[in-house]
Design a protein around this motif. Structure first.
Motif, PDB file in Angstrom:
ATOM      1  N   ALA A  44     -24.263  76.281  -0.262  1.00 44.72           N
ATOM      2  CA  ALA A  44     -23.368  77.305  -0.797  1.00 44.72           C
ATOM      3  C   ALA A  44     -24.131  78.288  -1.679  1.00 44.72           C
ATOM      4  CB  ALA A  44     -22.237  76.654  -1.590  1.00 44.72           C
ATOM      5  N   LYS A  45     -25.041  77.784  -2.518  1.00 40.17           N
ATOM      6  CA  LYS A  45     -25.828  78.664  -3.374  1.00 40.17           C
ATOM      7  C   LYS A  45     -26.750  79.564  -2.563  1.00 40.17           C
ATOM      8  CE  LYS A  45     -25.839  76.031  -7.698  1.00 40.17           C
ATOM      9  NZ  LYS A  45     -26.688  75.412  -8.749  1.00 40.17           N
ATOM     10  N   GLN A  46     -27.301  79.013  -1.482  1.00 41.72           N
ATOM     11  CA  GLN A  46     -28.148  79.831  -0.615  1.00 41.72           C
ATOM     12  C   GLN A  46     -27.329  80.931   0.048  1.00 41.72           C
ATOM     13  OE1 GLN A  46     -30.093  77.671   2.522  1.00 41.72           O
ATOM     14  NE2 GLN A  46     -31.190  79.448   3.296  1.00 41.72           N
ATOM     15  N   LEU A  47     -26.124  80.556   0.526  1.00 39.89           N
ATOM     16  CA  LEU A  47     -25.242  81.545   1.141  1.00 39.89           C
ATOM     17  C   LEU A  47     -24.828  82.603   0.125  1.00 39.89           C
ATOM     18  CD1 LEU A  47     -23.546  82.514   3.531  1.00 39.89           C
ATOM     19  CD2 LEU A  47     -21.764  80.905   2.822  1.00 39.89           C
ATOM     20  N   GLN A  48     -24.543  82.178  -1.095  1.00 40.30           N
ATOM     21  CA  GLN A  48     -24.171  83.122  -2.153  1.00 40.30           C
ATOM     22  C   GLN A  48     -25.307  84.119  -2.407  1.00 40.30           C
ATOM     23  OE1 GLN A  48     -24.268  81.851  -6.315  1.00 40.30           O
ATOM     24  NE2 GLN A  48     -22.170  82.599  -6.555  1.00 40.30           N
ATOM     25  N   GLY A  49     -26.531  83.606  -2.434  1.00 39.51           N
ATOM     26  CA  GLY A  49     -27.682  84.483  -2.632  1.00 39.51           C
ATOM     27  C   GLY A  49     -27.841  85.478  -1.488  1.00 39.51           C
ATOM     28  N   ASP A  50     -27.604  84.997  -0.242  1.00 39.25           N
ATOM     29  CA  ASP A  50     -27.688  85.893   0.914  1.00 39.25           C
ATOM     30  C   ASP A  50     -26.617  86.979   0.841  1.00 39.25           C
ATOM     31  OD1 ASP A  50     -29.785  84.391   1.883  1.00 39.25           O
ATOM     32  OD2 ASP A  50     -28.546  83.217   3.265  1.00 39.25           O
ATOM     33  N   MET A  51     -25.408  86.609   0.397  1.00 37.11           N
ATOM     34  CA  MET A  51     -24.318  87.579   0.303  1.00 37.11           C
ATOM     35  C   MET A  51     -24.588  88.610  -0.786  1.00 37.11           C
ATOM     36  SD  MET A  51     -20.940  85.207   0.958  1.00 37.11           S
ATOM     37  CE  MET A  51     -19.842  86.621   0.941  1.00 37.11           C
ATOM     38  N   LYS A  52     -25.164  88.157  -1.912  1.00 34.11           N
ATOM     39  CA  LYS A  52     -25.518  89.092  -2.975  1.00 34.11           C
ATOM     40  C   LYS A  52     -26.573  90.085  -2.487  1.00 34.11           C
ATOM     41  CE  LYS A  52     -24.483  86.262  -7.055  1.00 34.11           C
ATOM     42  NZ  LYS A  52     -25.050  85.585  -8.248  1.00 34.11           N
ATOM     43  N   ALA A  53     -27.561  89.567  -1.741  1.00 29.70           N
ATOM     44  CA  ALA A  53     -28.607  90.436  -1.218  1.00 29.70           C
ATOM     45  C   ALA A  53     -28.021  91.414  -0.199  1.00 29.70           C
ATOM     46  CB  ALA A  53     -29.712  89.599  -0.579  1.00 29.70           C
ATOM     47  N   PHE A  54     -27.108  90.924   0.655  1.00 30.38           N
ATOM     48  CA  PHE A  54     -26.450  91.792   1.640  1.00 30.38           C
ATOM     49  C   PHE A  54     -25.674  92.903   0.957  1.00 30.38           C
ATOM     50  CE2 PHE A  54     -22.260  92.551   3.603  1.00 30.38           C
ATOM     51  CZ  PHE A  54     -22.658  93.272   4.717  1.00 30.38           C
ATOM     52  N   ARG A  55     -24.940  92.550  -0.101  1.00 29.66           N
ATOM     53  CA  ARG A  55     -24.145  93.547  -0.818  1.00 29.66           C
ATOM     54  C   ARG A  55     -25.039  94.605  -1.441  1.00 29.66           C
ATOM     55  NH1 ARG A  55     -22.443  94.729  -5.924  1.00 29.66           N
ATOM     56  NH2 ARG A  55     -20.311  95.569  -6.130  1.00 29.66           N
ATOM     57  N   ALA A  56     -26.097  94.158  -2.135  1.00 29.85           N
ATOM     58  CA  ALA A  56     -26.991  95.095  -2.805  1.00 29.85           C
ATOM     59  C   ALA A  56     -27.690  96.007  -1.804  1.00 29.85           C
ATOM     60  CB  ALA A  56     -28.017  94.330  -3.637  1.00 29.85           C
ATOM     61  N   LYS A 182     -16.338  98.670 -10.910  1.00 29.70           N
ATOM     62  CA  LYS A 182     -17.057  97.797  -9.988  1.00 29.70           C
ATOM     63  C   LYS A 182     -16.911  98.343  -8.578  1.00 29.70           C
ATOM     64  CE  LYS A 182     -17.377  92.969  -8.477  1.00 29.70           C
ATOM     65  NZ  LYS A 182     -16.805  91.600  -8.631  1.00 29.70           N
ATOM     66  N   LYS A 183     -17.995  98.305  -7.805  1.00 32.48           N
ATOM     67  CA  LYS A 183     -17.951  98.756  -6.430  1.00 32.48           C
ATOM     68  C   LYS A 183     -17.515  97.605  -5.525  1.00 32.48           C
ATOM     69  CE  LYS A 183     -21.377 102.489  -6.602  1.00 32.48           C
ATOM     70  NZ  LYS A 183     -22.645 102.999  -6.038  1.00 32.48           N
ATOM     71  N   LEU A 184     -16.490  97.867  -4.725  1.00 33.39           N
ATOM     72  CA  LEU A 184     -15.981  96.873  -3.785  1.00 33.39           C
ATOM     73  C   LEU A 184     -16.403  97.275  -2.375  1.00 33.39           C
ATOM     74  CD1 LEU A 184     -12.353  96.449  -5.197  1.00 33.39           C
ATOM     75  CD2 LEU A 184     -14.404  95.135  -5.771  1.00 33.39           C
ATOM     76  N   LEU A 185     -17.043  96.349  -1.665  1.00 36.18           N
ATOM     77  CA  LEU A 185     -17.517  96.606  -0.305  1.00 36.18           C
ATOM     78  C   LEU A 185     -16.625  95.857   0.674  1.00 36.18           C
ATOM     79  CD1 LEU A 185     -19.658  97.693   1.691  1.00 36.18           C
ATOM     80  CD2 LEU A 185     -20.959  95.588   1.271  1.00 36.18           C
ATOM     81  N   ARG A 186     -16.032  96.587   1.627  1.00 40.92           N
ATOM     82  CA  ARG A 186     -15.164  95.974   2.625  1.00 40.92           C
ATOM     83  C   ARG A 186     -15.567  96.462   4.016  1.00 40.92           C
ATOM     84  NH1 ARG A 186     -11.233  97.138  -1.569  1.00 40.92           N
ATOM     85  NH2 ARG A 186     -10.407  95.202  -2.447  1.00 40.92           N
ATOM     86  N   SER A 195      -5.012  99.162  14.651  1.00 43.13           N
ATOM     87  CA  SER A 195      -5.145  98.897  13.218  1.00 43.13           C
ATOM     88  C   SER A 195      -6.517  98.284  12.941  1.00 43.13           C
ATOM     89  CB  SER A 195      -4.043  97.942  12.742  1.00 43.13           C
ATOM     90  OG  SER A 195      -4.184  96.674  13.380  1.00 43.13           O
ATOM     91  N   TYR A 196      -6.904  98.367  11.677  1.00 41.10           N
ATOM     92  CA  TYR A 196      -8.186  97.795  11.268  1.00 41.10           C
ATOM     93  C   TYR A 196      -7.944  96.502  10.492  1.00 41.10           C
ATOM     94  CZ  TYR A 196     -10.802 101.958  12.629  1.00 41.10           C
ATOM     95  OH  TYR A 196     -11.389 102.965  13.358  1.00 41.10           O
ATOM     96  N   ALA A 197      -8.617  95.444  10.919  1.00 40.83           N
ATOM     97  CA  ALA A 197      -8.517  94.152  10.245  1.00 40.83           C
ATOM     98  C   ALA A 197      -9.825  93.879   9.519  1.00 40.83           C
ATOM     99  CB  ALA A 197      -8.234  93.031  11.243  1.00 40.83           C
ATOM    100  N   PRO A 198      -9.764  93.388   8.288  1.00 44.56           N
ATOM    101  CA  PRO A 198     -11.004  93.111   7.551  1.00 44.56           C
ATOM    102  C   PRO A 198     -11.797  91.973   8.181  1.00 44.56           C
ATOM    103  CG  PRO A 198      -9.105  92.259   6.361  1.00 44.56           C
ATOM    104  CD  PRO A 198      -8.559  93.048   7.501  1.00 44.56           C
ATOM    105  N   ILE A 199     -13.103  92.100   8.140  1.00 42.49           N
ATOM    106  CA  ILE A 199     -13.985  91.001   8.528  1.00 42.49           C
ATOM    107  C   ILE A 199     -14.181  90.156   7.269  1.00 42.49           C
ATOM    108  CG2 ILE A 199     -16.297  90.385   9.342  1.00 42.49           C
ATOM    109  CD1 ILE A 199     -16.366  93.028  10.854  1.00 42.49           C
ATOM    110  N   PRO A 200     -13.550  88.980   7.201  1.00 39.78           N
ATOM    111  CA  PRO A 200     -13.546  88.215   5.949  1.00 39.78           C
ATOM    112  C   PRO A 200     -14.931  87.700   5.567  1.00 39.78           C
ATOM    113  CG  PRO A 200     -12.577  86.911   7.718  1.00 39.78           C
ATOM    114  CD  PRO A 200     -12.814  88.282   8.268  1.00 39.78           C
ATOM    115  N   LEU A 201     -15.274  87.916   4.322  1.00 39.46           N
ATOM    116  CA  LEU A 201     -16.512  87.383   3.762  1.00 39.46           C
ATOM    117  C   LEU A 201     -16.208  86.359   2.662  1.00 39.46           C
ATOM    118  CD1 LEU A 201     -18.534  90.722   3.521  1.00 39.46           C
ATOM    119  CD2 LEU A 201     -18.686  88.956   5.285  1.00 39.46           C
ATOM    120  N   ASP A 202     -14.967  85.903   2.648  1.00 41.06           N
ATOM    121  CA  ASP A 202     -14.510  84.901   1.694  1.00 41.06           C
ATOM    122  C   ASP A 202     -14.280  83.608   2.458  1.00 41.06           C
ATOM    123  OD1 ASP A 202     -13.306  83.332  -0.182  1.00 41.06           O
ATOM    124  OD2 ASP A 202     -11.602  84.661  -0.562  1.00 41.06           O
ATOM    125  N   LEU A 203     -14.885  82.505   2.023  1.00 41.01           N
ATOM    126  CA  LEU A 203     -14.748  81.246   2.734  1.00 41.01           C
ATOM    127  C   LEU A 203     -13.288  80.844   2.886  1.00 41.01           C
ATOM    128  CD1 LEU A 203     -17.649  79.095   1.211  1.00 41.01           C
ATOM    129  CD2 LEU A 203     -17.512  80.053   3.500  1.00 41.01           C
TER     130      LEU A 203
END
Length: 206
Positions: A44-56, A182-186, A195-203
């Protein structure tokens, strides 16, 4: 001042109370549960780090594209408050960057509440109970002592001609302060119905 955890000696496990327990004394089921839990947390921590890097990286790429477009083509991509929407050429995918502002209230809010209380006292006989409930709920605080910003701002939609009420609404507007953003990325994908459906990035949404 930072502190470092005391290393656990080989052959021991630390329990929830901080006591060192010989591994031989730990039940096999407890050891398996410990290994499984730690494995899940590590992934989970590795995935969190990957998501933070993806966002940045993504926000950086989008900002670079906005700057390039503005410089080369004179195009303004940012909308209200800097919100940005990007579409793929076929319109199938959409990426949005939205600015979410954190709002708070200044001392003027106390003056607004005093004026509203005056109105409520005078309207005791004629004011609908629903309006009183809405007002009292708007100024209620949660367990952390925070006010409900949306509920207070919602009072401004009530059409009440009393001059004190209108003055209170002006005081609410004057008290509003932006203390952070805060910047929100969707990311979205177009569905068959258009219609547009969000690609969920929340577990929890998967």
């Amino acid at each position: 001042m930072t502190t470092t955890a005391t290393p656990i000696p080989p052959g021991y496990l630390e329990d929830a109370k901080g006591h060192l327990i010989p591994e031989a004394k730990v039940k096999p089921q407890d050891r398996l549960r410990d290994e499984l839990t730690r494995g899940v947390v590590a992934r989970a921590k590795q995935l969190q780090g990957d998501m933070k890097a993806f966002r940045a990286e993504t926000l950086g790429d989008i900002q670079a594209f906005i700057d390039l477009s503005a410089e080369k083509y004179g195009a303004k991509l940012g909308g209200l408050k800097g919100n940005t929407t990007l579409l793929s050429f076929d319109g199938r995918y959409k990426v949005q960057v939205q600015i979410s502002e954190h709002l708070t209230f200044g001392v003027e809010l106390q003056a607004a509440k005093a004026l509203i209380d005056e109105c409520l006292t005078e309207w005791t006989q004629g004011s609908p109970d629903e309006i009183k409930a809405i007002i009292n709920q708007a100024f209620a605080v949660d367990k952390e002592g925070r006010l409900n910003t949306g509920a207070i701002l919602g009072l401004r939609r009530l059409d009440i001609p009393d001059p004190r009420w209108r003055e209170a609404m002006e005081a609410i507007a004057d008290s509003l302060q932006v203390v952070g953003s805060k910047k929100l990325l969707r990311v979205y994908e177009r569905q068959e119905d258009g219609s547009y459906a969000p690609i969920p990035l929340d577990l929890a949404a998967l």
